[in-house]
Design an enzyme around this catalytic site. Sequence first.
Site, PDB file in Angstrom:
ATOM      1  N   GLY A  11      41.300  45.705  39.360  1.00 19.09           N
ATOM      2  CA  GLY A  11      40.886  44.321  39.620  1.00 19.09           C
ATOM      3  C   GLY A  11      39.480  44.311  40.180  1.00 19.09           C
ATOM      4  O   GLY A  11      39.113  43.468  41.000  1.00 19.09           O
ATOM      5  N   GLY A  14      37.190  41.314  40.494  1.00 17.09           N
ATOM      6  CA  GLY A  14      37.745  40.138  41.196  1.00 17.09           C
ATOM      7  C   GLY A  14      37.179  39.965  42.589  1.00 17.09           C
ATOM      8  O   GLY A  14      36.318  40.716  43.038  1.00 17.09           O
ATOM      9  N   ALA A  17      38.017  42.788  45.427  1.00 16.81           N
ATOM     10  CA  ALA A  17      37.249  44.001  45.145  1.00 16.81           C
ATOM     11  C   ALA A  17      35.782  43.850  45.537  1.00 16.81           C
ATOM     12  O   ALA A  17      35.133  44.818  45.938  1.00 16.81           O
ATOM     13  CB  ALA A  17      37.366  44.360  43.670  1.00 16.81           C
ATOM     14  N   VAL A 129      48.011  45.984  46.490  1.00 17.31           N
ATOM     15  CA  VAL A 129      47.558  44.734  47.114  1.00 17.31           C
ATOM     16  C   VAL A 129      48.028  43.546  46.266  1.00 17.31           C
ATOM     17  O   VAL A 129      48.436  42.506  46.791  1.00 17.31           O
ATOM     18  CB  VAL A 129      46.010  44.741  47.249  1.00 17.31           C
ATOM     19  CG1 VAL A 129      45.504  43.424  47.827  1.00 17.31           C
ATOM     20  CG2 VAL A 129      45.553  45.917  48.111  1.00 17.31           C
ATOM     21  N   GLY A 130      47.986  43.707  44.939  1.00 21.88           N
ATOM     22  CA  GLY A 130      48.342  42.618  44.019  1.00 21.88           C
ATOM     23  C   GLY A 130      49.760  42.127  44.254  1.00 21.88           C
ATOM     24  O   GLY A 130      50.693  42.923  44.401  1.00 21.88           O
ATOM     25  N   ASP A 159      48.905  40.923  57.287  1.00 16.44           N
ATOM     26  CA  ASP A 159      49.832  40.166  58.146  1.00 16.44           C
ATOM     27  C   ASP A 159      49.759  40.692  59.588  1.00 16.44           C
ATOM     28  O   ASP A 159      49.774  39.920  60.543  1.00 16.44           O
ATOM     29  CB  ASP A 159      51.253  40.278  57.596  1.00 16.44           C
ATOM     30  CG  ASP A 159      51.310  39.914  56.123  1.00 16.44           C
ATOM     31  OD1 ASP A 159      51.080  38.740  55.807  1.00 16.44           O
ATOM     32  OD2 ASP A 159      51.539  40.805  55.288  1.00 16.44           O
ATOM     33  N   HIS A 187      55.880  41.075  52.115  1.00 20.78           N
ATOM     34  CA  HIS A 187      54.625  40.321  52.284  1.00 20.78           C
ATOM     35  C   HIS A 187      54.844  38.964  51.626  1.00 20.78           C
ATOM     36  O   HIS A 187      54.411  38.692  50.511  1.00 20.78           O
ATOM     37  CB  HIS A 187      53.464  41.071  51.625  1.00 20.78           C
ATOM     38  CG  HIS A 187      52.187  40.271  51.607  1.00 20.78           C
ATOM     39  ND1 HIS A 187      51.528  39.873  52.748  1.00 20.78           N
ATOM     40  CD2 HIS A 187      51.446  39.772  50.583  1.00 20.78           C
ATOM     41  CE1 HIS A 187      50.462  39.177  52.427  1.00 20.78           C
ATOM     42  NE2 HIS A 187      50.390  39.099  51.118  1.00 20.78           N
TER      43      HIS A 187
HETATM   44  N1  NAD Z   1      48.903  41.985  49.868  1.00 22.19           N
HETATM   45  C1  NAD Z   1      48.003  41.175  50.389  1.00 22.19           C
HETATM   46  O1  NAD Z   1      47.868  41.090  51.610  1.00 22.19           O
HETATM   47  C2  NAD Z   1      47.119  40.340  49.519  1.00 22.19           C
HETATM   48  C3  NAD Z   1      46.091  39.592  50.092  1.00 22.19           C
HETATM   49  C4  NAD Z   1      45.261  38.817  49.271  1.00 22.19           C
HETATM   50  C5  NAD Z   1      45.482  38.790  47.897  1.00 22.19           C
HETATM   51  N2  NAD Z   1      46.483  39.531  47.375  1.00 22.19           N
HETATM   52  C6  NAD Z   1      46.702  39.589  45.924  1.00 22.19           C
HETATM   53  O2  NAD Z   1      45.706  40.445  45.338  1.00 22.19           O
HETATM   54  C7  NAD Z   1      45.549  40.112  43.954  1.00 22.19           C
HETATM   55  C8  NAD Z   1      44.070  39.991  43.599  1.00 22.19           C
HETATM   56  O3  NAD Z   1      43.488  38.909  44.261  1.00 22.19           O
HETATM   57  P1  NAD Z   1      41.972  38.458  43.975  1.00 22.19           P
HETATM   58  O4  NAD Z   1      41.713  37.305  44.872  1.00 22.19           O
HETATM   59  O5  NAD Z   1      41.068  39.612  43.996  1.00 22.19           O
HETATM   60  O6  NAD Z   1      42.141  37.919  42.477  1.00 22.19           O
HETATM   61  P2  NAD Z   1      41.016  37.732  41.362  1.00 22.19           P
HETATM   62  O7  NAD Z   1      41.625  36.870  40.315  1.00 22.19           O
HETATM   63  O8  NAD Z   1      39.719  37.333  41.978  1.00 22.19           O
HETATM   64  O9  NAD Z   1      40.836  39.216  40.815  1.00 22.19           O
HETATM   65  C9  NAD Z   1      41.855  39.884  40.159  1.00 22.19           C
HETATM   66  C10 NAD Z   1      41.207  40.795  39.140  1.00 22.19           C
HETATM   67  O10 NAD Z   1      42.236  41.568  38.558  1.00 22.19           O
HETATM   68  C11 NAD Z   1      41.933  41.714  37.203  1.00 22.19           C
HETATM   69  N3  NAD Z   1      43.090  42.135  36.430  1.00 22.19           N
HETATM   70  C12 NAD Z   1      44.074  41.393  35.886  1.00 22.19           C
HETATM   71  N4  NAD Z   1      44.927  42.174  35.193  1.00 22.19           N
HETATM   72  C13 NAD Z   1      44.467  43.432  35.298  1.00 22.19           C
HETATM   73  C14 NAD Z   1      44.898  44.665  34.781  1.00 22.19           C
HETATM   74  N5  NAD Z   1      45.974  44.776  33.984  1.00 22.19           N
HETATM   75  N6  NAD Z   1      44.187  45.769  35.104  1.00 22.19           N
HETATM   76  C15 NAD Z   1      43.088  45.699  35.873  1.00 22.19           C
HETATM   77  N7  NAD Z   1      42.608  44.540  36.368  1.00 22.19           N
HETATM   78  C16 NAD Z   1      43.303  43.425  36.093  1.00 22.19           C
HETATM   79  C17 NAD Z   1      41.390  40.341  36.800  1.00 22.19           C
HETATM   80  O11 NAD Z   1      40.680  40.383  35.583  1.00 22.19           O
HETATM   81  C18 NAD Z   1      40.511  40.037  38.008  1.00 22.19           C
HETATM   82  O12 NAD Z   1      39.198  40.523  37.825  1.00 22.19           O
HETATM   83  C19 NAD Z   1      46.364  38.834  43.747  1.00 22.19           C
HETATM   84  O13 NAD Z   1      47.635  39.170  43.202  1.00 22.19           O
HETATM   85  C20 NAD Z   1      46.530  38.296  45.161  1.00 22.19           C
HETATM   86  O14 NAD Z   1      47.656  37.466  45.278  1.00 22.19           O
HETATM   87  C21 NAD Z   1      47.298  40.302  48.153  1.00 22.19           C
HETATM   88  O1  LMR Z   2      48.835  34.285  50.122  1.00 24.78           O
HETATM   89  C1  LMR Z   2      48.468  34.801  49.074  1.00 24.78           C
HETATM   90  O2  LMR Z   2      48.983  34.521  47.988  1.00 24.78           O
HETATM   91  C2  LMR Z   2      47.356  35.809  49.100  1.00 24.78           C
HETATM   92  C3  LMR Z   2      47.660  36.903  50.047  1.00 24.78           C
HETATM   93  O3  LMR Z   2      48.891  37.497  49.790  1.00 24.78           O
HETATM   94  C4  LMR Z   2      47.568  36.490  51.492  1.00 24.78           C
HETATM   95  O4  LMR Z   2      48.458  36.774  52.266  1.00 24.78           O
HETATM   96  O5  LMR Z   2      46.534  35.879  51.853  1.00 24.78           O
END
Ligand code: NAD
Ligand code: LMR
Length: 332
Positions: A11, A14, A17, A129-130, A159, A187
């Site tokens: 990602g 995104g 990153a 993370v996703g 969290d 999460h």
């Molecule tokens: N666990 C946590 O605490 C936490 C916190 C924040 C966000 N997140 C999650 O992290 C993820 C990413 O968030 P973001 O804001 O960077 O999203 P974003 O949409 O800005 O970026 C995601 C990137 O992933 C890429 N992507 C999609 N499918 C892919 C694949 N098969 N292989 C490689 N890359 C791929 C997309 O093209 C994009 O560039 C989301 O699922 C979000 O919910 C988790």
């Molecule tokens: O809440 C979301 O969907 C993004 C991330 O998991 C967060 O906790 O901020």
Amino acid sequence: MAEPLKVVVTGAAGQIAYSLLYSVAKGDVFGYDQSLELNLLDITPMMEVLNGVVMELQDCAIPLVKKITATDDPNVAFKDVNAAFMVGAMPRKDGMERKDLLKANVKIFKAQGQAMDKVAKKTVRVVVVGNPANTNACILSRYAPSIPKENFTCLTRLDQNRAQAQIAARLGVTTDKVTNVIIWGNHSSTQFPDVAHAKVELNGQVVPVPEAVKDDNYLKNDFIKTVQQRGAAVIKARKLSSAMSAAKAACDHMHDWFVGTKGSNWVSMGVISDGSYGIKEGLMYSYPVQIKDKKWSIVQGLSINEFAREKLDATAAELDEELEAAVAECTD
Ligand SMILES: NC(=O)c1ccc[n+]([C@@H]2O[C@H](COP(=O)([O-])OP(=O)(O)OC[C@H]3O[C@@H](n4cnc5c(N)ncnc54)[C@H](O)[C@@H]3O)[C@@H](O)[C@H]2O)c1
Ligand SMILES: O=C(O)C[C@H](O)C(=O)O
């Protein structure tokens, strides 16, 4: 200088990153004397954007970065990596729960698990993370059976950081004075942010957080809700999900995994359950862990009262359901 460490960020084009790559590149995670080879993975339509990220990374002129590889091929991205930040997945929008992303995201982790199994180092350390992070991590591990299950974790450090920051603000201290907050479970909005065993340094004295806060009603209600709903609150305000704080948390997580926890302190990580605290084995559950020599172990023997027991079980039940749905989704 040590041999370069190979690190993959998925990602990579995104928003998380964009913050994460800078922190990793300048040494915040693996050390300021550890050279790096960075592999950046995204999907084909994002390759032009990713190229822009590569140009910016080059223009940061960071001497630790020896090589950058941008690719849309998981077999290239995961080749021989030592550490993996699995960010690439769709984020949720206002009004959604993270588990609503399961259908869209879980297959990404199946495919990437298969690639990792083939080409990554067996010692690779992985943080997912996703979202839904716990369940995606479980699926990733299942499809990479040649890599030990202990090497797969998911991010609940955001969290933990949120919980720590709430308590610090309430007590008028800096966040580093608050330790041993626990995030149990998923999460998601069923997670249990628990300060029963947390400590705070107040006027040079270390005291239990509940004693310092002196407001059980706040700790059992508003505090928990605020942490559980913080991700949704950020999305509502920013119209985008948290990115800077998520990247910082992912860095904290991987840093502590590589460097270790201090003394009697612990941190929270989603790890594969071995049945500790009565949680079903095999779920990717957030526990308090201590880390030494790059190996985490679940902190044992913490007292769990009736209030906590109910919360630990509720978030485990949600994880169980999510995993069942994810497995069904992955069965072609
Ligand atoms: N666990 C946590 O605490 C936490 C916190 C924040 C966000 N997140 C999650 O992290 C993820 C990413 O968030 P973001 O804001 O960077 O999203 P974003 O949409 O800005 O970026 C995601 C990137 O992933 C890429 N992507 C999609 N499918 C892919 C694949 N098969 N292989 C490689 N890359 C791929 C997309 O093209 C994009 O560039 C989301 O699922 C979000 O919910 C988790
Ligand atoms: O809440 C979301 O969907 C993004 C991330 O998991 C967060 O906790 O901020």
